[in-house]
Design a protein around this motif. Structure first.
Motif, PDB file in Angstrom:
ATOM      1  N   TRP A  25     -78.607 -26.335  -9.173  1.00 24.91           N
ATOM      2  CA  TRP A  25     -79.526 -26.200 -10.300  1.00 24.91           C
ATOM      3  C   TRP A  25     -80.853 -25.639  -9.813  1.00 24.91           C
ATOM      4  N   ILE A  26     -81.547 -24.923 -10.701  1.00 29.32           N
ATOM      5  CA  ILE A  26     -82.863 -24.376 -10.372  1.00 29.32           C
ATOM      6  C   ILE A  26     -83.778 -24.559 -11.574  1.00 29.32           C
ATOM      7  N   VAL A  27     -85.049 -24.807 -11.313  1.00 26.74           N
ATOM      8  CA  VAL A  27     -86.036 -24.820 -12.386  1.00 26.74           C
ATOM      9  C   VAL A  27     -86.730 -23.465 -12.426  1.00 26.74           C
ATOM     10  N   HIS A  42     -74.921 -12.664  -7.762  1.00 22.90           N
ATOM     11  CA  HIS A  42     -76.332 -12.396  -7.468  1.00 22.90           C
ATOM     12  C   HIS A  42     -76.469 -11.189  -6.533  1.00 22.90           C
ATOM     13  N   PRO A  43     -77.189 -10.132  -6.952  1.00 23.42           N
ATOM     14  CA  PRO A  43     -77.307  -8.928  -6.123  1.00 23.42           C
ATOM     15  C   PRO A  43     -77.955  -9.196  -4.769  1.00 23.42           C
ATOM     16  N   GLY A  44     -78.760 -10.231  -4.689  1.00 25.63           N
ATOM     17  CA  GLY A  44     -79.408 -10.571  -3.423  1.00 25.63           C
ATOM     18  C   GLY A  44     -78.568 -11.494  -2.548  1.00 25.63           C
ATOM     19  N   GLY A  45     -77.393 -11.877  -3.013  1.00 23.90           N
ATOM     20  CA  GLY A  45     -76.499 -12.708  -2.216  1.00 23.90           C
ATOM     21  C   GLY A  45     -76.646 -14.193  -2.490  1.00 23.90           C
ATOM     22  N   PRO A  47     -76.808 -16.889  -0.282  1.00 23.45           N
ATOM     23  CA  PRO A  47     -77.814 -17.650   0.481  1.00 23.45           C
ATOM     24  C   PRO A  47     -79.231 -17.491  -0.073  1.00 23.45           C
ATOM     25  N   GLU A  48     -79.556 -16.264  -0.504  1.00 23.57           N
ATOM     26  CA  GLU A  48     -80.892 -16.031  -1.074  1.00 23.57           C
ATOM     27  C   GLU A  48     -81.069 -16.837  -2.358  1.00 23.57           C
ATOM     28  N   LEU A  49     -80.082 -16.777  -3.231  1.00 22.57           N
ATOM     29  CA  LEU A  49     -80.191 -17.502  -4.496  1.00 22.57           C
ATOM     30  C   LEU A  49     -80.287 -19.012  -4.254  1.00 22.57           C
ATOM     31  N   LEU A  50     -79.568 -19.485  -3.261  1.00 15.80           N
ATOM     32  CA  LEU A  50     -79.574 -20.924  -2.966  1.00 15.80           C
ATOM     33  C   LEU A  50     -80.902 -21.407  -2.394  1.00 15.80           C
ATOM     34  N   ARG A  51     -81.767 -20.487  -1.993  1.00 11.27           N
ATOM     35  CA  ARG A  51     -83.112 -20.894  -1.564  1.00 11.27           C
ATOM     36  C   ARG A  51     -83.853 -21.586  -2.703  1.00 11.27           C
ATOM     37  N   GLY A  52     -83.481 -21.236  -3.941  1.00  4.97           N
ATOM     38  CA  GLY A  52     -84.149 -21.831  -5.085  1.00  4.97           C
ATOM     39  C   GLY A  52     -83.433 -23.052  -5.649  1.00  4.97           C
ATOM     40  N   ALA A  53     -82.314 -23.437  -5.035  1.00  3.83           N
ATOM     41  CA  ALA A  53     -81.498 -24.526  -5.588  1.00  3.83           C
ATOM     42  C   ALA A  53     -82.102 -25.889  -5.281  1.00  3.83           C
ATOM     43  N   GLU A  63     -92.150 -13.990  -7.068  1.00  9.56           N
ATOM     44  CA  GLU A  63     -92.609 -13.204  -5.923  1.00  9.56           C
ATOM     45  C   GLU A  63     -91.623 -12.091  -5.593  1.00  9.56           C
ATOM     46  N   ILE A  64     -90.319 -12.315  -5.917  1.00  9.09           N
ATOM     47  CA  ILE A  64     -89.275 -11.382  -5.494  1.00  9.09           C
ATOM     48  C   ILE A  64     -88.931 -10.374  -6.584  1.00  9.09           C
ATOM     49  N   HIS A  65     -88.659 -10.862  -7.794  1.00  7.80           N
ATOM     50  CA  HIS A  65     -88.258  -9.929  -8.863  1.00  7.80           C
ATOM     51  C   HIS A  65     -88.697 -10.443 -10.239  1.00  7.80           C
ATOM     52  N   ASN A  69     -84.733 -10.566 -16.109  1.00  7.97           N
ATOM     53  CA  ASN A  69     -84.719 -11.376 -17.332  1.00  7.97           C
ATOM     54  C   ASN A  69     -83.788 -12.592 -17.172  1.00  7.97           C
ATOM     55  N   TYR A  70     -84.268 -13.585 -16.437  1.00  6.63           N
ATOM     56  CA  TYR A  70     -83.402 -14.739 -16.161  1.00  6.63           C
ATOM     57  C   TYR A  70     -83.075 -15.537 -17.427  1.00  6.63           C
ATOM     58  N   GLU A  71     -83.993 -15.549 -18.384  1.00  4.74           N
ATOM     59  CA  GLU A  71     -83.732 -16.316 -19.611  1.00  4.74           C
ATOM     60  C   GLU A  71     -82.510 -15.779 -20.346  1.00  4.74           C
ATOM     61  N   GLY A  72     -82.410 -14.442 -20.398  1.00  2.00           N
ATOM     62  CA  GLY A  72     -81.249 -13.838 -21.029  1.00  2.00           C
ATOM     63  C   GLY A  72     -79.985 -14.022 -20.209  1.00  2.00           C
ATOM     64  N   MET A  73     -80.115 -13.785 -18.913  1.00  2.00           N
ATOM     65  CA  MET A  73     -78.945 -13.835 -18.033  1.00  2.00           C
ATOM     66  C   MET A  73     -78.363 -15.239 -17.915  1.00  2.00           C
ATOM     67  N   LEU A  74     -79.238 -16.249 -17.947  1.00  2.00           N
ATOM     68  CA  LEU A  74     -78.790 -17.624 -17.718  1.00  2.00           C
ATOM     69  C   LEU A  74     -78.773 -18.472 -18.990  1.00  2.00           C
ATOM     70  N   ALA A  75     -78.790 -17.812 -20.154  1.00  2.00           N
ATOM     71  CA  ALA A  75     -78.847 -18.567 -21.411  1.00  2.00           C
ATOM     72  C   ALA A  75     -77.683 -19.557 -21.534  1.00  2.00           C
TER      73      ALA A  75
HETATM   74  C1  HEM Z   1     -82.098  -9.309  -6.369  1.00  2.00           C
HETATM   75  C2  HEM Z   1     -83.596 -13.260  -4.039  1.00  2.00           C
HETATM   76  C3  HEM Z   1     -82.953 -15.894  -8.040  1.00  2.00           C
HETATM   77  C4  HEM Z   1     -81.153 -12.004 -10.261  1.00  2.00           C
HETATM   78  C5  HEM Z   1     -82.568 -10.163  -5.396  1.00  2.00           C
HETATM   79  C6  HEM Z   1     -82.970  -9.752  -4.061  1.00  2.00           C
HETATM   80  C7  HEM Z   1     -83.369 -10.865  -3.418  1.00  2.00           C
HETATM   81  C8  HEM Z   1     -83.244 -11.974  -4.323  1.00  2.00           C
HETATM   82  C9  HEM Z   1     -83.882 -10.952  -1.975  1.00  2.00           C
HETATM   83  C10 HEM Z   1     -82.983  -8.335  -3.543  1.00  2.00           C
HETATM   84  C11 HEM Z   1     -81.639  -7.894  -3.081  1.00  2.00           C
HETATM   85  C12 HEM Z   1     -81.687  -6.440  -2.606  1.00  2.00           C
HETATM   86  O1  HEM Z   1     -82.325  -5.611  -3.269  1.00  2.00           O
HETATM   87  O2  HEM Z   1     -81.063  -6.151  -1.607  1.00  2.00           O
HETATM   88  C13 HEM Z   1     -83.609 -14.319  -4.943  1.00  2.00           C
HETATM   89  C14 HEM Z   1     -84.098 -15.646  -4.658  1.00  2.00           C
HETATM   90  C15 HEM Z   1     -83.935 -16.391  -5.775  1.00  2.00           C
HETATM   91  C16 HEM Z   1     -83.319 -15.512  -6.776  1.00  2.00           C
HETATM   92  C17 HEM Z   1     -84.702 -16.130  -3.339  1.00  2.00           C
HETATM   93  C18 HEM Z   1     -84.344 -17.831  -5.978  1.00  2.00           C
HETATM   94  C19 HEM Z   1     -85.342 -18.148  -6.787  1.00  2.00           C
HETATM   95  C20 HEM Z   1     -82.368 -15.088  -8.982  1.00  2.00           C
HETATM   96  C21 HEM Z   1     -81.951 -15.507 -10.300  1.00  2.00           C
HETATM   97  C22 HEM Z   1     -81.450 -14.403 -10.925  1.00  2.00           C
HETATM   98  C23 HEM Z   1     -81.546 -13.301 -10.002  1.00  2.00           C
HETATM   99  C24 HEM Z   1     -82.068 -16.926 -10.832  1.00  2.00           C
HETATM  100  C25 HEM Z   1     -80.886 -14.204 -12.313  1.00  2.00           C
HETATM  101  C26 HEM Z   1     -80.612 -15.170 -13.147  1.00  2.00           C
HETATM  102  C27 HEM Z   1     -81.317 -10.933  -9.433  1.00  2.00           C
HETATM  103  C28 HEM Z   1     -81.091  -9.559  -9.819  1.00  2.00           C
HETATM  104  C29 HEM Z   1     -81.384  -8.785  -8.706  1.00  2.00           C
HETATM  105  C30 HEM Z   1     -81.757  -9.693  -7.642  1.00  2.00           C
HETATM  106  C31 HEM Z   1     -80.640  -9.076 -11.193  1.00  2.00           C
HETATM  107  C32 HEM Z   1     -81.388  -7.261  -8.618  1.00  2.00           C
HETATM  108  C33 HEM Z   1     -82.780  -6.836  -9.064  1.00  2.00           C
HETATM  109  C34 HEM Z   1     -83.048  -5.351  -8.939  1.00  2.00           C
HETATM  110  O3  HEM Z   1     -82.451  -4.702  -8.079  1.00  2.00           O
HETATM  111  O4  HEM Z   1     -83.924  -4.870  -9.683  1.00  2.00           O
HETATM  112  N1  HEM Z   1     -82.745 -11.518  -5.522  1.00  2.00           N
HETATM  113  N2  HEM Z   1     -83.149 -14.271  -6.213  1.00  2.00           N
HETATM  114  N3  HEM Z   1     -82.091 -13.744  -8.822  1.00  2.00           N
HETATM  115  N4  HEM Z   1     -81.709 -10.983  -8.128  1.00  2.00           N
HETATM  116 FE1  HEM Z   1     -82.393 -12.626  -7.166  1.00  2.00          FE
END
Ligand code: HEM
Length: 90
Positions: A25-27, A42-45, A47-53, A63-65, A69-75
């Motif tokens: 879960w994430i807030v 998750h395009p960032g992989g 492990p990256e997404l799990l940093r926020g878990a 700070e990252i992106h 539109n997380y509200e739409g994507m995670l509705a």
């Molecule tokens: C891309 C990290 C949460 C959706 C990325 C990338 C990173 C990243 C490093 C870049 C990947 C690359 O370009 O090679 C994180 C971290 C998160 C997080 C640390 C924890 C808070 C989320 C969530 C969503 C999301 C909750 C959607 C519900 C996306 C999308 C991209 C992306 C759509 C591609 C964005 C673009 O290329 O314009 N993320 N992410 N991420 N992430 Fe996350």
């Protein structure tokens, strides 16, 4: 009647790390989302997404992106709202 969303406290949230058989879960913006189904997409992989878990990922996400539109994507993954410990339901 509306959907009975959970009121999630910090102590509940910190267990939801995606490890030990629990969901992740994430807030974000005061709302709690189950990001488990989104992990493989998750395009960032994963492990990256799990940093926020298990925590408030609002600042990290922004700070990252901030354009994503997380509200739409995670509705469909909305669990509930994030509340202080003393307002919790259990
Ligand atoms: C891309 C990290 C949460 C959706 C990325 C990338 C990173 C990243 C490093 C870049 C990947 C690359 O370009 O090679 C994180 C971290 C998160 C997080 C640390 C924890 C808070 C989320 C969530 C969503 C999301 C909750 C959607 C519900 C996306 C999308 C991209 C992306 C759509 C591609 C964005 C673009 O290329 O314009 N993320 N992410 N991420 N992430 Fe996350």
């Amino acid at each position: 009647p509306g959907t009975p969303y959970l009121r999630v406290t910090p102590s509940m949230l910190k267990k939801m790390t995606g490890r030990k058989g629990k969901d992740a879960w994430i807030v974000l913006g005061g709302r709690v989302y189950n990001i488990t189904p989104y992990l493989p997409f998750h395009p960032g992989g994963e492990p990256e997404l799990l940093r926020g878990a298990g925590r408030d990922g609002t600042r990290l996400f922004g700070e990252i992106h901030p354009w994503v539109n997380y509200e739409g994507m995670l509705a469909a993954c909305l669990v509930g709202i994030y509340v202080p410990e003393e307002e919790g339901g259990d």
